[in-house]
Design a protein around this motif. Structure first.
Motif, PDB file in Angstrom:
ATOM      1  N   GLY A 296       0.794  -1.208   0.000  1.00 25.47           N
ATOM      2  CA  GLY A 296       0.000   0.000   0.000  1.00 25.47           C
ATOM      3  C   GLY A 296       0.834   1.268   0.000  1.00 25.47           C
ATOM      4  N   SER A 297       0.162   2.384  -0.213  1.00 29.38           N
ATOM      5  CA  SER A 297       0.825   3.682  -0.153  1.00 29.38           C
ATOM      6  C   SER A 297       1.399   3.916   1.235  1.00 29.38           C
ATOM      7  N   GLY A 298       2.475   4.697   1.281  1.00 30.02           N
ATOM      8  CA  GLY A 298       3.040   5.023   2.576  1.00 30.02           C
ATOM      9  C   GLY A 298       4.532   5.253   2.521  1.00 30.02           C
ATOM     10  N   ILE A 299       5.122   5.359   3.716  1.00 33.76           N
ATOM     11  CA  ILE A 299       6.557   5.580   3.864  1.00 33.76           C
ATOM     12  C   ILE A 299       7.269   4.236   4.013  1.00 33.76           C
ATOM     13  N   TYR A 300       8.365   4.089   3.279  1.00 36.25           N
ATOM     14  CA  TYR A 300       9.192   2.881   3.369  1.00 36.25           C
ATOM     15  C   TYR A 300      10.657   3.297   3.474  1.00 36.25           C
ATOM     16  N   PHE A 301      11.464   2.375   3.958  1.00 36.28           N
ATOM     17  CA  PHE A 301      12.889   2.654   4.106  1.00 36.28           C
ATOM     18  C   PHE A 301      13.683   1.575   3.367  1.00 36.28           C
ATOM     19  N   CYS A 302      14.673   2.030   2.605  1.00 38.01           N
ATOM     20  CA  CYS A 302      15.579   1.105   1.936  1.00 38.01           C
ATOM     21  C   CYS A 302      16.916   1.146   2.652  1.00 38.01           C
ATOM     22  N   THR A 303      17.444  -0.018   3.031  1.00 34.56           N
ATOM     23  CA  THR A 303      18.727  -0.078   3.725  1.00 34.56           C
ATOM     24  C   THR A 303      19.736  -0.842   2.877  1.00 34.56           C
ATOM     25  N   MET A 304      20.972  -0.440   2.987  1.00 31.98           N
ATOM     26  CA  MET A 304      22.069  -1.136   2.325  1.00 31.98           C
ATOM     27  C   MET A 304      23.103  -1.503   3.370  1.00 31.98           C
TER      28      MET A 304
END
Length: 319
Positions: A296-304
Motif C-alpha cells: 500500500g501507499s506510505g513511507i518505506y525505508f531502503c537499507t544497504m
C-alpha cells in the motif's frame, strides 16, 4: 494566424505574431479553441499534401501541433526574407550527415546535440535523446550561442518523457537553413549513478522544401572511475508509483544486502543479497513484497549493508 493585435485573424503575413501563436499551443494534442471558434486548432496546419510536402500545399491537420506544423510555419515565415546561412561555424568536411551527442562544459552532466556533415540544406531538426532514469535526471535544455545568431530567427522547443528528451529546432524564413555543422543545443542532466549513457534515439531532418533527409545517429557514454567508498543514493523518482530506482556504489567486490522495510521495521522486500562486483549499480523496487503482492501507499525505508557500512533512504509510495 494572427491579426497583428494578439487575436486570431488573417493578415496575409507569417511573422513574429504568428510564431507567438504557435508557441502558445505547441505540443498540444487534439487542439481546440477555448471560447474561440478558431483557437489552437488554427495552428494545426501540417503536414501538407503528400508527396511533395510543399510549403503552400493543402494542410492535412492531424490533431497535433508539433514538428510538422512548425515546418510549415518556418517555410512561410518572412516570405520576402533573403536566404541566410548564419548559424553553425564549422565548414562541410565531406563527412556523412549525422545527428550525434558530444561532451559540453558544465558542472552537471552536459551534452551537446550536434549536427555533422551539413552543407547548408538543414532547415529543421526534431530529435529524441534517450537515457536511463536510474543514471541521469533531466534538468534543462537550451540553444547554443551559435544558434542564437542575431541575423536569423530560430524556433526552439524541448519536452520530456520518461527516459527521453525531445528537441525541435527550426530556422524561420523562406529558404533559410542552418549553415555548417556544430552544436545545436545543450542538454543538462544530474548524475545519479556516476556512469551514464545517452543516445540519439531518433531524428527527423527536413530541408527547405520540407523533404526528409537521412542521417546516421550517434550517442555518448561516460564511464567514471571506480567508486572509492560504499554509497546508497536517494531513490528516483520519489515519491513514486509504481516503481523507483536506487543507485548504489561498491568500491570492491563485497557481500551486499539491500532491503526495503515498512515504518514498523518489518522486512518487505529483499532487492539484493549476494556478492557484487566493484562499480556503480542500481536496484529497482516495483512496489511489491517478497511474495509478489503490491504493497500500500506510505513511507518505506531502503537499507544497504556491506562490510563496515550501513545506510538507509526514506521512500514514499503514492497510489
Amino acid at each position: 494566424m494572427s491579426d497583428g493585435w494578439g487575436g486570431w485573424g488573417y493578415d496575409g503575413n507569417v511573422d513574429d505574431d504568428d510564431i507567438l501563436k504557435l508557441s502558445g499551443c505547441y505540443g498540444t494534442v487534439d487542439p481546440v479553441g477555448v471560447g474561440d471558434p478558431n483557437g489552437d486548432a488554427e495552428c494545426d496546419v501540417g503536414p501538407t499534401v503528400h508527396p511533395d510536402w510543399h510549403r503552400l500545399g493543402l494542410p492535412l491537420p492531424d490533431d497535433d501541433v508539433e514538428f510538422e506544423d512548425l515546418m510549415v510555419f518556418a517555410m512561410n515565415y518572412g516570405v520576402v526574407a533573403p536566404r541566410v546561412v548564419p548559424f553553425l561555424p564549422e565548414e562541410y568536411d565531406a563527412s556523412p550527415l549525422a545527428v550525434t551527442l558530444g561532451a559540453a562544459d558544465g558542472s552537471d552532466v552536459s551534452v551537446a546535440l550536434r549536427l555533422e556533415g551539413n552543407v547548408g540544406e538543414i532547415k529543421g531538426v526534431s530529435a529524441a535523446v534517450s537515457y536511463d532514469p536510474s543514471e541521469l535526471a533531466f534538468v534543462s535544455a537550451r540553444l547554443t550561442d551559435d544558434m542564437l545568431s542575431p541575423i536569423g530567427d530560430v524556433f526552439f522547443w524541448f519536452g520530456e518523457e520518461e527516459g527521453r528528451v525531445l528537441v525541435d529546432v527550426v530556422v524561420l524564413g523562406t529558404g533559410v537553413t542552418v549553415g555548417g555543422s556544430g552544436d545545436l543545443a545543450i542538454l543538462t542532466f544530474r548524475s545519479l549513478a556516476g556512469d551514464y549513457q545517452l543516445e540519439v534515439e531518433s531524428a527527423r531532418l527536413r530541408d527547405v522544401d520540407n523533404l526528409d533527409l537521412d542521417a546516421r545517429l550517434g550517442g555518448y557514454a561516460s564511464g567514471g572511475d571506480l567508486p572509492t567508498v560504499f554509497r546508497l543514493l536517494q531513490n528516483a523518482p520519489n515519491p513514486f508509483n509504481p516503481k523507483t530506482t536506487l543507485a548504489y556504489h561498491v568500491p570492491r567486490e563485497s557481500e551486499v544486502t539491500i532491503r526495503v522495510y515498512d515504518v514498523a521495521g518489518r522486512s518487505v522486500r529483499t532487492l539484493l543479497d549476494g556478492m557484487v562486483e566493484p562499480g556503480r549499480h542500481a536496484a529497482v523496487w516495483d512496489g511489491t513484497n517478497d511474495s509478489g503482492e503490491a504493497v500500500g501507499s506510505g513511507i518505506y525505508f531502503c537499507t544497504m549493508e556491506a562490510p563496515d557500512f550501513h545506510d538507509s533512504r526514506k521512500m514514499t509510495l503514492l497510489k
